[in-house]
Design a protein around this motif. Structure first.
Motif, short mmCIF file in Angstrom:
data_model
loop_
_atom_site.label_atom_id
_atom_site.label_comp_id
_atom_site.label_asym_id
_atom_site.label_seq_id
_atom_site.Cartn_x
_atom_site.Cartn_y
_atom_site.Cartn_z
N MET A 1 54.69 -2.78 -56.36
CA MET A 1 53.99 -1.81 -55.27
C MET A 1 53.10 -1.58 -56.88
O MET A 1 53.57 -0.76 -57.92
CB MET A 1 54.64 -1.53 -54.95
CG MET A 1 54.23 0.50 -54.84
SD MET A 1 54.94 2.08 -54.09
CE MET A 1 56.72 1.45 -53.54
N LYS A 2 52.16 -1.20 -56.09
CA LYS A 2 51.21 -0.38 -57.39
C LYS A 2 50.77 1.22 -56.98
O LYS A 2 50.78 1.13 -55.44
CB LYS A 2 49.91 -0.99 -57.06
CG LYS A 2 48.97 -0.29 -58.78
CD LYS A 2 47.74 -0.93 -58.12
CE LYS A 2 46.46 -0.72 -59.45
NZ LYS A 2 45.10 -0.60 -58.85
N VAL A 3 50.96 1.77 -57.95
CA VAL A 3 50.95 3.01 -57.70
C VAL A 3 50.11 3.77 -58.37
O VAL A 3 50.27 3.89 -59.36
CB VAL A 3 52.12 4.20 -57.86
CG1 VAL A 3 52.72 5.73 -57.83
CG2 VAL A 3 53.77 3.42 -57.04
N THR A 4 49.04 4.61 -57.68
CA THR A 4 48.52 5.84 -58.68
C THR A 4 48.46 7.29 -58.61
O THR A 4 48.49 7.66 -57.02
CB THR A 4 46.61 4.82 -58.17
OG1 THR A 4 46.58 3.71 -57.64
CG2 THR A 4 45.64 6.18 -58.73
N LEU B 1 47.68 10.45 -57.70
CA LEU B 1 46.60 11.86 -56.90
C LEU B 1 46.26 12.75 -57.57
O LEU B 1 44.85 13.37 -57.71
CB LEU B 1 46.79 11.28 -55.43
CG LEU B 1 46.51 10.28 -55.20
CD1 LEU B 1 46.21 10.38 -53.08
CD2 LEU B 1 45.37 9.96 -54.97
N ALA B 2 47.37 13.64 -57.35
CA ALA B 2 47.84 14.79 -58.32
C ALA B 2 49.19 15.50 -58.71
O ALA B 2 49.50 14.67 -58.50
CB ALA B 2 46.90 16.14 -57.02
N THR B 3 49.22 16.07 -59.71
CA THR B 3 50.13 16.62 -60.18
C THR B 3 49.78 18.05 -60.72
O THR B 3 49.13 18.76 -60.88
CB THR B 3 50.91 15.85 -61.11
OG1 THR B 3 52.14 16.60 -62.32
CG2 THR B 3 49.27 15.87 -62.98
N THR B 4 51.60 18.87 -60.74
CA THR B 4 51.12 20.06 -61.15
C THR B 4 51.63 20.55 -62.59
O THR B 4 51.39 21.79 -62.91
CB THR B 4 51.39 21.05 -60.52
OG1 THR B 4 53.51 20.52 -60.99
CG2 THR B 4 52.11 21.08 -59.03
N CYS B 5 51.30 19.00 -63.79
CA CYS B 5 51.90 19.32 -65.22
C CYS B 5 51.78 18.18 -65.57
O CYS B 5 51.46 16.87 -65.48
CB CYS B 5 52.47 20.49 -65.40
SG CYS B 5 54.27 18.81 -64.90
N THR C 1 54.47 15.62 -57.97
CA THR C 1 53.39 14.98 -58.15
C THR C 1 53.13 13.80 -56.68
O THR C 1 54.00 13.82 -56.44
CB THR C 1 53.15 14.01 -59.41
OG1 THR C 1 53.65 14.47 -60.60
CG2 THR C 1 52.36 12.82 -59.69
N VAL C 2 51.89 13.77 -56.41
CA VAL C 2 51.59 13.09 -55.04
C VAL C 2 50.60 11.88 -55.77
O VAL C 2 49.98 11.53 -56.62
CB VAL C 2 50.75 13.83 -53.86
CG1 VAL C 2 50.23 12.83 -53.72
CG2 VAL C 2 51.17 14.77 -53.44
N TYR C 3 51.63 11.06 -54.89
CA TYR C 3 50.69 9.18 -55.28
C TYR C 3 50.98 8.82 -54.30
O TYR C 3 50.98 9.03 -53.20
CB TYR C 3 51.94 8.99 -56.45
CG TYR C 3 52.55 9.00 -57.35
CD1 TYR C 3 52.63 8.83 -58.86
CD2 TYR C 3 53.80 9.87 -57.12
CE1 TYR C 3 52.67 9.45 -59.91
CE2 TYR C 3 54.31 10.57 -58.80
CZ TYR C 3 53.67 10.31 -59.54
OH TYR C 3 54.29 10.52 -60.62
N GLN C 4 49.66 7.64 -54.74
CA GLN C 4 49.11 6.87 -53.48
C GLN C 4 49.16 5.55 -53.56
O GLN C 4 49.03 5.22 -54.73
CB GLN C 4 47.26 6.59 -53.54
CG GLN C 4 46.83 6.23 -52.45
CD GLN C 4 45.24 5.96 -52.41
OE1 GLN C 4 44.72 6.81 -52.88
NE2 GLN C 4 44.46 5.24 -51.60
N THR D 1 50.02 3.96 -48.14
CA THR D 1 51.49 5.08 -48.30
C THR D 1 51.16 5.87 -48.96
O THR D 1 50.34 5.65 -50.21
CB THR D 1 52.44 4.75 -48.58
OG1 THR D 1 52.83 3.57 -49.51
CG2 THR D 1 52.68 3.21 -46.87
N ILE D 2 51.48 6.72 -49.22
CA ILE D 2 51.75 8.07 -49.63
C ILE D 2 53.14 8.24 -50.62
O ILE D 2 54.21 8.58 -49.61
CB ILE D 2 51.23 9.83 -49.79
CG1 ILE D 2 50.11 9.63 -49.39
CG2 ILE D 2 51.60 10.78 -50.67
CD1 ILE D 2 48.77 9.25 -50.04
#
Length: 64
Positions: free
Chosen positions: A1-4, A6-10, A17-20, A25-26
């Motif tokens: 699975m490749k994970v990118t 999207l956003a993090t808090t630090c 953290t949120v990943y796509q 899927t997220i």
């Protein structure tokens, strides 16, 4: 699975953290709450992340 990411808090690896994924899927990284009172199946889990992280990840502006 490749994970990118999207956003993090630090800038650390242990923050909410949120990943796509390349599966369409997220993934979310956050705290595991224990005081929710819900009946969650053994093969699932809950994570708690700040709403500001969701807004940052998906471009939702407060008050919009």
């Amino acid at each position: 699975m490749k994970v990118t990411m999207l956003a993090t808090t630090c800038d650390k690896k242990d923050c909410p953290t949120v990943y796509q994924t390349d599966r369409g899927t997220i993934l979310v990284q956050g705290e595991t709450p224990t005081d929710h009172g819900l009946n969650i199946p053994a093969h699932e889990t809950l994570v708690e992340i700040p709403m500001d992280l969701i807004r940052k990840a998906f471009g939702d502006q407060p008050g919009a």
